[in-house]
Scaffold this motif. Structure first.
Motif, PDB file in Angstrom:
ATOM      1  N   ILE A 178       0.837  -1.202   0.000  1.00  0.00           N
ATOM      2  CA  ILE A 178       0.000   0.000   0.000  1.00  0.00           C
ATOM      3  C   ILE A 178       0.871   1.250   0.000  1.00  0.00           C
ATOM      4  N   LEU A 179       1.985   1.189   0.723  1.00  0.00           N
ATOM      5  CA  LEU A 179       2.863   2.354   0.831  1.00  0.00           C
ATOM      6  C   LEU A 179       3.730   2.561  -0.407  1.00  0.00           C
ATOM      7  N   ALA A 180       3.862   1.516  -1.240  1.00  0.00           N
ATOM      8  CA  ALA A 180       4.734   1.596  -2.410  1.00  0.00           C
ATOM      9  C   ALA A 180       3.976   2.207  -3.584  1.00  0.00           C
ATOM     10  N   PRO A 181       4.445   3.321  -4.134  1.00  0.00           N
ATOM     11  CA  PRO A 181       3.733   3.962  -5.252  1.00  0.00           C
ATOM     12  C   PRO A 181       3.529   3.027  -6.443  1.00  0.00           C
ATOM     13  N   ALA A 182       4.534   2.173  -6.751  1.00  0.00           N
ATOM     14  CA  ALA A 182       4.421   1.258  -7.892  1.00  0.00           C
ATOM     15  C   ALA A 182       4.025  -0.142  -7.450  1.00  0.00           C
ATOM     16  N   ALA A 183       3.561  -0.288  -6.204  1.00  0.00           N
ATOM     17  CA  ALA A 183       3.155  -1.582  -5.638  1.00  0.00           C
ATOM     18  C   ALA A 183       4.308  -2.565  -5.594  1.00  0.00           C
ATOM     19  N   VAL A 184       5.545  -2.088  -5.704  1.00  0.00           N
ATOM     20  CA  VAL A 184       6.739  -2.920  -5.539  1.00  0.00           C
ATOM     21  C   VAL A 184       7.535  -2.304  -4.391  1.00  0.00           C
ATOM     22  N   PRO A 185       7.381  -2.806  -3.173  1.00  0.00           N
ATOM     23  CA  PRO A 185       7.940  -2.127  -1.999  1.00  0.00           C
ATOM     24  C   PRO A 185       9.459  -2.123  -1.968  1.00  0.00           C
ATOM     25  N   THR A 186       9.996  -1.054  -1.441  1.00  0.00           N
ATOM     26  CA  THR A 186      11.425  -0.966  -1.144  1.00  0.00           C
ATOM     27  C   THR A 186      11.670  -1.537   0.242  1.00  0.00           C
ATOM     28  N   VAL A 187      12.940  -1.597   0.636  1.00  0.00           N
ATOM     29  CA  VAL A 187      13.282  -2.099   1.972  1.00  0.00           C
ATOM     30  C   VAL A 187      12.642  -1.229   3.051  1.00  0.00           C
ATOM     31  N   VAL A 188      12.655   0.090   2.855  1.00  0.00           N
ATOM     32  CA  VAL A 188      12.082   1.003   3.845  1.00  0.00           C
ATOM     33  C   VAL A 188      10.588   0.744   4.006  1.00  0.00           C
ATOM     34  N   GLU A 189       9.883   0.559   2.896  1.00  0.00           N
ATOM     35  CA  GLU A 189       8.432   0.318   2.960  1.00  0.00           C
ATOM     36  C   GLU A 189       8.129  -1.052   3.569  1.00  0.00           C
ATOM     37  N   ARG A 190       8.984  -2.032   3.299  1.00  0.00           N
ATOM     38  CA  ARG A 190       8.766  -3.343   3.906  1.00  0.00           C
ATOM     39  C   ARG A 190       8.950  -3.278   5.427  1.00  0.00           C
ATOM     40  N   ARG A 191       9.917  -2.488   5.867  1.00  0.00           N
ATOM     41  CA  ARG A 191      10.100  -2.343   7.314  1.00  0.00           C
ATOM     42  C   ARG A 191       8.885  -1.693   7.955  1.00  0.00           C
ATOM     43  N   GLN A 192       8.311  -0.705   7.297  1.00  0.00           N
ATOM     44  CA  GLN A 192       7.098  -0.081   7.825  1.00  0.00           C
ATOM     45  C   GLN A 192       5.943  -1.082   7.853  1.00  0.00           C
ATOM     46  N   GLY A 193       5.871  -1.924   6.829  1.00  0.00           N
ATOM     47  CA  GLY A 193       4.833  -2.953   6.818  1.00  0.00           C
ATOM     48  C   GLY A 193       4.973  -3.927   7.972  1.00  0.00           C
ATOM     49  N   VAL A 194       6.211  -4.309   8.275  1.00  0.00           N
ATOM     50  CA  VAL A 194       6.466  -5.217   9.403  1.00  0.00           C
ATOM     51  C   VAL A 194       6.051  -4.571  10.713  1.00  0.00           C
ATOM     52  N   VAL A 195       6.418  -3.306  10.908  1.00  0.00           N
ATOM     53  CA  VAL A 195       6.078  -2.605  12.152  1.00  0.00           C
ATOM     54  C   VAL A 195       4.562  -2.513  12.310  1.00  0.00           C
ATOM     55  N   ALA A 196       3.849  -2.195  11.219  1.00  0.00           N
ATOM     56  CA  ALA A 196       2.386  -2.083  11.289  1.00  0.00           C
ATOM     57  C   ALA A 196       1.742  -3.433  11.574  1.00  0.00           C
ATOM     58  N   ALA A 197       2.262  -4.506  10.947  1.00  0.00           N
ATOM     59  CA  ALA A 197       1.717  -5.841  11.202  1.00  0.00           C
ATOM     60  C   ALA A 197       1.950  -6.262  12.649  1.00  0.00           C
ATOM     61  N   LEU A 198       3.119  -5.916  13.197  1.00  0.00           N
ATOM     62  CA  LEU A 198       3.396  -6.234  14.598  1.00  0.00           C
ATOM     63  C   LEU A 198       2.503  -5.436  15.540  1.00  0.00           C
TER      64      LEU A 198
END
Length: 625
Positions: free
Chosen positions: A90-110
């Motif tokens: 959701i955070l990735a503009p091209a729907a292909v997440p970067t490392v930074v966006e994946r880290r945010q996804g992990v934090v939100a899931a936790l």
């Protein structure tokens, strides 16, 4: 990602329940043993996919309880992985997440999976964890629909149907979520298809297409399935999985007509009880607090989370993040439905789907604020502080649940060795499923006004299994220690359970006599009962008022048969006795009239809508004075 996976696994495994606890857990266990929604195994419309998953693991787990617990733990882990992925996309503009966006996804899931409701209900034998897992998978498929094809659309529909199969009430919010995912995908693809390649003199359109630039986006969009094809694929996925759980549900309900009637009857019951009676004197503010603030714990935790979520919503609006629409629509529709219909006593559990959106928004807000002060490390640190607060807040409940059997289970084990074989057993309504499952087949009667015996002139001992501390002399109480979390995170039931030996005096309720409670029976302003005296010549009636009564005293006229009435001055927090002479007969009718009564809900005392005057605290027959 995997460190977060380990954290969720440890949280679930270290807080596994020793025994069954909640009312609904019993219903799901009985459904795994024999699926019969007509018999509330489990309650209508049946939760067929949750039951099916439980049946699948029952041979491995050994019994229905451990099978359903295993389903919930596995669902939590799969759901965490799916949530971390979808939040990042959701955070990735091209729907292909970067490392930074994946880290945010992990934090939100936790933040979601280690929130107070998930810490408490995540490993229980309930339908919440598997339903949330399917919701996360459906959201992940919807996020992939931006770059995927027919497979992503089929997965979107199939996982959405899985969520509804686990918790049918989610159908209200799942439909808008699926529609939003399809709309977002169609809008994005049309934008890509109409965009023109940009030539800055360094690369031609062919090179841009090869590197995934604007021309590549347009070329990919042109090759992608059409909107109608995606819609049909999602519908097909939903239909296949939906039929897989709907057909067994129809068969167990006696046919489609019976299932429809069953659902309508359950809907009327929910409207009358959950959306009506249970709300009692709760105002709009208290109702919103139950569903929105209480899931996050005390004010010190809930206020920061909600403020961060507001900041995250503002940031998403600034970015025009269309990809967040399915998640936010799911959360908003489900929360609105819960506020309108659901029982506020269960608000924390019913609010779980909306917590998906709040968790995501809170982490977006956290990273936005951390970025504004150029200290991005503050974001994961802030989330860690919140999670630590969640763990400390729920720890007293989790500790008791993972080390001691629940009070209903303790009470059932005590009864197996202490209740006389010929004892008559009455069970308070909240504990009826527990009694049916845990008392080893012992016969019992629900302790409501319509079934007010035990017996008549029989000398058999009688016991009441009640939710709450014992009040009759000789009562035995089983409890878990209380904590602040009980008031916000649970319905308040089953923390204290008691066996109460009922008075030796036997009577049948006439009018104005309410059901057995642990230590008393409430009487209306006018009440009557038939006491089975067995030829005894004296009758003692003990009355009183609880400390919470709005009256300091109530005058009650007590009359046995045609005898002269005796006046009792019932006092708040005290017991007063009326002694009456009665004719030597097998039974005598006793009439009581109080000079005043009150309705608790009208005075802000809970949700009780009965007209109450005085409590009947004891009854005794004898031949002496």
């Amino acid at each position: 990602m995997w460190a977060g996976f380990a954290a969720v696994a440890l949280a679930r495994l270290l807080s596994l329940p020793v025994s069954v606890w909640e009312y609904d857990e019993i219903l799901f266990m009985r459904g795994v043993e024999r699926f019969a929604p007509l018999e509330h195994r489990p309650h209508p419309p049946g939760y067929p996919l949750t039951i099916g998953l439980g049946k699948l693991l029952a041979p491995i787990a050994g019994d229905s309880f451990h099978a359903l617990v295993a389903v919930s733990v596995i669902a939590s882990l799969v759901g965490y992985l799916a949530l971390a992925d979808v939040f990042a996309r959701i955070l990735a503009p091209a729907a292909v997440p970067t490392v930074v966006e994946r880290r945010q996804g992990v934090v939100a899931a936790l933040l979601f999976h280690l929130s107070p409701p998930m810490l408490l209900y995540g490993p229980l034998a309930l339908s919440d964890a598997p339903a949330l897992c399917f919701l996360a998978l459906a959201l992940a498929a919807g996020a992939r629909l931006l770059n995927g094809g027919i497979g992503a659309a089929v997965a979107l529909g199939a996982f959405a149907a899985g969520a509804v199969g686990c918790r049918p009430q989610l159908a209200v919010a799942v439909g808008p979520m699926v529609a939003a995912a399809w709309i977002v995908a169609v809008v994005k693809r049309r934008r890509e298809a109409t965009s023109s390649p940009v030539d800055d003199g360094l690369a031609d359109s062919t090179a841009l297409a090869a590197t995934g630039g604007p021309a590549g986006d347009a070329s990919r969009a042109a090759r992608a399935p059409r909107a109608r094809t995606l819609a049909l694929a999602a519908i097909a996925g939903y239909a296949v999985v939906g039929l897989a759980w709907l057909i067994p549900d129809i068969e167990a309900s006696g046919g489609p007509i019976h299932l429809i009637k069953l659902v309508r009857r359950q809907a009327r019951l929910v409207a009358a009880v959950d959306a009506g009676l249970a709300r009692g004197a709760l105002g709009a503010g208290a109702l919103v607090a139950r569903f929105v603030a209480h899931p996050w714990g005390p004010k010190q935790l809930s206020i920061p989370v909600l403020l961060l979520a507001i900041a995250g919503l503002v940031e998403l609006a600034r970015r025009r993040c269309l990809a967040a629409l399915p998640l936010l629509l799911l959360a908003i529709v489900d929360l609105a439905f819960a506020l309108r219909v659901m029982d506020p006593a269960d608000a924390v559990r019913y609010a779980l789907p909306s917590l998906l959106g709040v968790s995501f928004l809170a982490v977006v807000g956290l990273y936005t604020l951390a970025g504004s002060v150029r200290l991005r490390a503050l974001a994961p640190l802030g989330a860690a502080v919140l999670v630590a607060g969640f763990v400390l807040y729920t720890f007293p409940i989790l500790q008791e649940r993972s080390t001691l059997p629940s009070p209903p289970v303790q009470a059932a084990r005590w009864a197996a060795t202490h209740l006389p074989p010929n004892a008559q057993v009455l069970v308070a309504p909240p504990l009826v499923p527990h009694a049916a499952q845990l008392l080893g087949g012992r016969a019992f009667t629900e302790a409501d006004p319509g079934l007010s015996a035990p017996g008549s002139t029989e000398a058999r001992p009688a016991f009441l299994l009640a939710d709450g501390p014992g009040g009759w002399p000789g009562a035995v109480t089983f409890r878990w220690p209380g904590s602040e979390g009980w008031g916000k995170l649970t319905r308040g039931y089953y923390r204290v359970v008691s066996w109460n030996p009922l008075p030796a005096c036997r009577f049948a309720a006439g009018f104005g006599v309410y059901g057995w409670e642990p230590g008393w029976r409430w009487l209306a302003q006018d009440a009557s009962l038939r006491v089975f005296t067995g030829g005894a010549r004296r009758l003692g009636i003990e009355l009183g008022l609880p400390p919470t009564s709005p009256f300091a005293e109530v005058l009650v006229d007590v009359q046995a048969g045609d005898g002269a009435p005796v006046q009792v001055r019932a006092l708040r927090g005290r017991r007063r006795r009326a002694s009456l002479e009665v004719p030597a007969a097998p039974a005598v009718d006793v009439h009581l009239h109080a000079d005043r009564a009150f309705v608790p809900v009208a005075g802000g005392l809970g949700t009780d809508q009965r007209g109450l005057a005085v409590q009947l605290l004891g009854c005794e027959v004898s031949n002496g004075r």
